[in-house]
Design an enzyme around this catalytic site. Structure first.
Site, PDB file in Angstrom:
ATOM      1  N   LYS A 192       0.847  -1.216   0.000  1.00  0.00           N
ATOM      2  CA  LYS A 192       0.000   0.000   0.000  1.00  0.00           C
ATOM      3  C   LYS A 192       0.874   1.254   0.000  1.00  0.00           C
ATOM      4  CE  LYS A 192      -1.678   1.592   4.091  1.00  0.00           C
ATOM      5  NZ  LYS A 192      -1.453   3.000   4.400  1.00  0.00           N
ATOM      6  N   ASN A 193       1.855   1.266   0.887  1.00  0.00           N
ATOM      7  CA  ASN A 193       2.643   2.491   1.043  1.00  0.00           C
ATOM      8  C   ASN A 193       3.559   2.765  -0.146  1.00  0.00           C
ATOM      9  OD1 ASN A 193       1.376   2.876   3.430  1.00  0.00           O
ATOM     10  ND2 ASN A 193       3.149   2.498   4.744  1.00  0.00           N
ATOM     11  N   ARG A 227      -5.102  10.812   4.277  1.00  0.00           N
ATOM     12  CA  ARG A 227      -3.962  11.722   4.391  1.00  0.00           C
ATOM     13  C   ARG A 227      -3.034  11.625   3.184  1.00  0.00           C
ATOM     14  NH1 ARG A 227      -1.616  14.132   8.371  1.00  0.00           N
ATOM     15  NH2 ARG A 227       0.368  13.698   7.413  1.00  0.00           N
ATOM     16  N   CYS A 255      -4.304  12.712  13.140  1.00  0.00           N
ATOM     17  CA  CYS A 255      -5.044  11.459  13.140  1.00  0.00           C
ATOM     18  C   CYS A 255      -4.820  10.789  14.473  1.00  0.00           C
ATOM     19  CB  CYS A 255      -4.645  10.588  11.965  1.00  0.00           C
ATOM     20  SG  CYS A 255      -2.967  10.005  12.087  1.00  0.00           S
ATOM     21  N   ARG A 308       0.785  14.652  13.097  1.00  0.00           N
ATOM     22  CA  ARG A 308       1.205  14.473  11.701  1.00  0.00           C
ATOM     23  C   ARG A 308       1.189  15.751  10.854  1.00  0.00           C
ATOM     24  NH1 ARG A 308      -0.840   8.604   9.740  1.00  0.00           N
ATOM     25  NH2 ARG A 308       1.064   8.656   8.535  1.00  0.00           N
ATOM     26  N   PRO A 309       2.062  16.696  11.205  1.00  0.00           N
ATOM     27  CA  PRO A 309       2.143  17.925  10.393  1.00  0.00           C
ATOM     28  C   PRO A 309       2.740  17.652   9.003  1.00  0.00           C
ATOM     29  CG  PRO A 309       3.883  17.888  12.066  1.00  0.00           C
ATOM     30  CD  PRO A 309       3.039  16.660  12.301  1.00  0.00           C
ATOM     31  N   ILE A 310       2.658  18.637   8.112  1.00  0.00           N
ATOM     32  CA  ILE A 310       3.270  18.468   6.780  1.00  0.00           C
ATOM     33  C   ILE A 310       4.267  19.597   6.502  1.00  0.00           C
ATOM     34  CG2 ILE A 310       1.417  17.086   5.721  1.00  0.00           C
ATOM     35  CD1 ILE A 310       0.526  19.745   4.336  1.00  0.00           C
ATOM     36  N   ASP A 311       4.821  20.155   7.597  1.00  0.00           N
ATOM     37  CA  ASP A 311       5.740  21.278   7.430  1.00  0.00           C
ATOM     38  C   ASP A 311       6.979  20.938   6.589  1.00  0.00           C
ATOM     39  OD1 ASP A 311       6.185  19.632   9.661  1.00  0.00           O
ATOM     40  OD2 ASP A 311       7.493  21.086  10.626  1.00  0.00           O
ATOM     41  N   ASP A 322       5.012   0.756  12.178  1.00  0.00           N
ATOM     42  CA  ASP A 322       3.763   0.105  11.763  1.00  0.00           C
ATOM     43  C   ASP A 322       3.633  -1.321  12.310  1.00  0.00           C
ATOM     44  OD1 ASP A 322       3.017   2.359  10.473  1.00  0.00           O
ATOM     45  OD2 ASP A 322       3.405   1.634   8.447  1.00  0.00           O
ATOM     46  N   ILE A 349       8.517   7.294  16.774  1.00  0.00           N
ATOM     47  CA  ILE A 349       8.111   7.978  15.526  1.00  0.00           C
ATOM     48  C   ILE A 349       6.837   8.792  15.710  1.00  0.00           C
ATOM     49  CG2 ILE A 349       7.577   7.673  13.067  1.00  0.00           C
ATOM     50  CD1 ILE A 349      10.378   6.717  13.707  1.00  0.00           C
ATOM     51  N   ARG A 380      -8.122  -0.649   5.301  1.00  0.00           N
ATOM     52  CA  ARG A 380      -7.283   0.367   4.645  1.00  0.00           C
ATOM     53  C   ARG A 380      -5.906  -0.201   4.284  1.00  0.00           C
ATOM     54  NH1 ARG A 380      -5.943   4.381   8.222  1.00  0.00           N
ATOM     55  NH2 ARG A 380      -4.669   5.001   6.485  1.00  0.00           N
TER      56      ARG A 380
HETATM   57  C1  UD1 Z   1       4.598   6.856   6.395  1.00  0.00           C
HETATM   58  C2  UD1 Z   1       3.749   5.633   6.247  1.00  0.00           C
HETATM   59  C3  UD1 Z   1       3.273   5.132   7.607  1.00  0.00           C
HETATM   60  C4  UD1 Z   1       4.461   4.939   8.543  1.00  0.00           C
HETATM   61  C5  UD1 Z   1       5.333   6.178   8.577  1.00  0.00           C
HETATM   62  C6  UD1 Z   1       6.628   5.981   9.358  1.00  0.00           C
HETATM   63  C7  UD1 Z   1       2.706   5.929   4.076  1.00  0.00           C
HETATM   64  C8  UD1 Z   1       1.459   6.180   3.307  1.00  0.00           C
HETATM   65  N1  UD1 Z   1       2.596   5.962   5.409  1.00  0.00           N
HETATM   66  O1  UD1 Z   1       3.789   7.887   6.978  1.00  0.00           O
HETATM   67  O2  UD1 Z   1       2.601   3.898   7.422  1.00  0.00           O
HETATM   68  O3  UD1 Z   1       3.994   4.679   9.847  1.00  0.00           O
HETATM   69  O4  UD1 Z   1       5.707   6.559   7.234  1.00  0.00           O
HETATM   70  O5  UD1 Z   1       7.348   4.924   8.852  1.00  0.00           O
HETATM   71  O6  UD1 Z   1       3.741   5.652   3.516  1.00  0.00           O
HETATM   72  N2  UD1 Z   1       6.676  14.798  10.442  1.00  0.00           N
HETATM   73  C9  UD1 Z   1       6.738  16.141  10.697  1.00  0.00           C
HETATM   74  N3  UD1 Z   1       6.569  16.999   9.642  1.00  0.00           N
HETATM   75  C10 UD1 Z   1       6.353  16.557   8.372  1.00  0.00           C
HETATM   76  C11 UD1 Z   1       6.289  15.185   8.130  1.00  0.00           C
HETATM   77  C12 UD1 Z   1       6.464  14.318   9.192  1.00  0.00           C
HETATM   78  O7  UD1 Z   1       6.933  16.573  11.827  1.00  0.00           O
HETATM   79  O8  UD1 Z   1       6.217  17.395   7.464  1.00  0.00           O
HETATM   80  C13 UD1 Z   1       6.843  13.837  11.566  1.00  0.00           C
HETATM   81  C14 UD1 Z   1       5.581  13.022  11.815  1.00  0.00           C
HETATM   82  O9  UD1 Z   1       4.656  13.720  12.628  1.00  0.00           O
HETATM   83  C15 UD1 Z   1       6.125  11.780  12.480  1.00  0.00           C
HETATM   84  C16 UD1 Z   1       7.489  11.609  11.792  1.00  0.00           C
HETATM   85  O10 UD1 Z   1       7.805  12.874  11.210  1.00  0.00           O
HETATM   86  O11 UD1 Z   1       6.309  12.018  13.855  1.00  0.00           O
HETATM   87  C17 UD1 Z   1       7.504  10.533  10.734  1.00  0.00           C
HETATM   88  O12 UD1 Z   1       6.479  10.762   9.805  1.00  0.00           O
HETATM   89  P1  UD1 Z   1       6.602  10.340   8.278  1.00  0.00           P
HETATM   90  O13 UD1 Z   1       7.822   9.517   8.074  1.00  0.00           O
HETATM   91  O14 UD1 Z   1       6.404  11.542   7.440  1.00  0.00           O
HETATM   92  O15 UD1 Z   1       5.324   9.393   8.135  1.00  0.00           O
HETATM   93  P2  UD1 Z   1       4.287   9.394   6.931  1.00  0.00           P
HETATM   94  O16 UD1 Z   1       4.983   9.628   5.661  1.00  0.00           O
HETATM   95  O17 UD1 Z   1       3.126  10.242   7.286  1.00  0.00           O
END
Ligand code: UD1
Length: 428
Positions: free
Chosen positions: A22-23, A92, A116, A121-124, A305, A327, A397
């Protein structure tokens, strides 16, 4: 709403093939908007998140066909880059469309994804990186609007090796002018798969799977045919489920090196795991041993995961195990449900202390998120008596027909959609 009824105590036996990841599939499907003509993606899992991604692509104007596990997408007639809010809210991962739409069509508008159940889970990092590539980004009224004539290559250093940010920026930079360097990039196998796909489309990416990725921008991409890699989290879940039931299972379509950290922890508990090319044979007997310390971390560390599924196993491992979740800040929602099944677990912030007991007992529990749901299925398979697991839509999912897969290995698990009393009778 569907629920699972699980009668525990039956060993898993036999062989099973793991479906596509999926990922890996989600960013690959998003990246197709940058291709020219028809692209074929094989081994795409039939999961709710995938259906949402395809629905979004259709709503943008792409031609999409999904037959069995093969998706054919033609993005030629994409006429809008506004991602519909109702679909965005369902998943997301629709943020993966930001990079590719911006790169190909110079603009994108999405609604801001919320937090969630596992954390904020920010996207900064995604936004900061896109700005470094020259995107103008406006955040207002809950929307994010990005614009750029043509993205410009640049040097980006991620504050944390975020999987999603690495993927989004990788996709954005393949059509950028000049060279892009992504430092402190995530090294998860799904990034390697995405880069392999993009390179097949004509991108020039080096170093995917390492902590520095270099992308030489190209003016356009072509079409291709690509097979998605196997889902390592599904494989890991099956490994743990087999171990929980003291079963003997052959898991096919696996890349054992993607699961090294998980295999090592299983071996620490006394479970035998034997890799053989793309097959893992797992066998366990008797009482398992606790693990001194399990800490989730970015790849090649233990995957977050599989933290919840592994915790289920440790509830019945002799001694006290310690799990640290590094994480996501709120990924212990399964603990209270496991406690309902008799588990002895104490949580201190991001660390859980699990004292192994001889056996869990079936109970009525609820899946709070995808992997917590998988953990409770595993707990139910090993428990004495009946477990009724609610909110299995979370599980759908990420696992294709999980109950059918487990049933083929001898598990007693049934999906039911109706009132509890009738269903319990049916499950007899
Ligand atoms: C992806 C996976 C998810 C997995 C995770 C960690 C997909 C669809 N999902 O999620 O199954 O659990 O990797 O292996 O592939 N963060 C920030 N700012 C950002 C982005 C992330 O602070 O802009 C933080 C997150 O809050 C979290 C950490 O970084 O604490 C890791 O997140 P990230 O690796 O981005 O996870 P996802 O890509 O959302």
């Amino acid at each position: 709403m569907a629920r699972f009824i699980i009668d525990g105590g039956h060993r898993l036996n036999g062989s099973i093939r793991v479906h596509g990841s999926k990922n890996a599939a989600l960013p690959i499907l998003a990246a197709v908007v940058m291709a020219q003509g028809e692209t074929v993606i094989k081994d795409v899992p039939r999961l709710d998140d995938v259906f949402v991604m395809l629905e979004i692509l259709r709503s943008l104007g792409a031609k999409v066909a999904f037959h069995k596990n093969e998706v054919v997408i033609d993005p030629t007639f994409i006429h809008t880059t506004d991602v519909p809010e109702d679909l965005m809210k369902l998943m997301r991962s629709s943020i993966f469309l930001m990079g590719p739409l911006l790169a190909r069509f110079q603009s994108v508008k999405i609604s801001k994804p919320g937090g969630c159940t596992i954390g904020s889970r920010p996207i900064d990092f995604h936004l900061k990186g896109l700005r470094m590539l020259g995107a103008e980004i406006i955040e207002r009224h809950g929307y994010i609007e990005c614009r750029a004539e043509r993205l410009q290559g640049g040097s980006i250093f991620l504050d944390f090796p975020s999987v999603g940010a690495t993927e989004n920026l990788l996709m954005a930079s393949v059509l950028a002018e000049g060279e892009t360097l992504i430092g402190n990039a995530a090294r998860e196998p799904e990034i390697r798969d995405l880069a392999a796909f993009l390179n097949q489309l004509g991108a020039r990416i080096e170093g995917a799977g390492e902590d520095t990725i270099v992308v030489h921008g190209v003016p356009k991409l072509q079409s291709t045919e690509f097979r998605v890699q196997p889902d390592r989290i599904v494989a890991g879940t099956l490994l743990i489920a087999s171990a929980m039931t003291r079963g003997h299972v052959e898991i096919q379509n696996v890349r054992p090196t993607d699961l090294t950290a998980v295999i090592m922890k299983l071996q620490e508990t006394g479970v035998q795991v034997k890799p053989n090319h793309d097959i893992l044979e797992v066998r366990s007997q008797g009482m398992l041993k606790a693990v001194e310390r399990l800490q989730t971390s970015p790849f090649p560390g233990f995957p977050t995961d599989l933290q919840a599924p592994f915790m289920s196993l440790l509830t019945v491992a002799k001694g006290t195990s310690i799990i640290s979740e590094t994480i996501f800040e709120d990924r212990f929602k399964h603990v209270s449900e496991l406690q309902r099944m008799g588990a002895s677990i104490k949580v201190d912030l991001r660390t859980a202390f699990i004292r192994g007991i001889p056996e869990l007992t079936g109970a009525a529990v609820e899946a709070t998120d995808l992997r917590a749901g998988a953990a409770l299925v595993i707990a139910g398979l090993g428990a004495e008596g009946r477990t009724i697991l609610d909110h299995v839509y979370h599980i759908d999912r990420g696992y294709e027909a999980m109950e059918l897969q487990l049933r083929s290995l001898g598990a007693k698990i049934l999906r039911v959609q109706d009132s509890l009393e009738r269903l319990e009778a049916q499950a007899e």
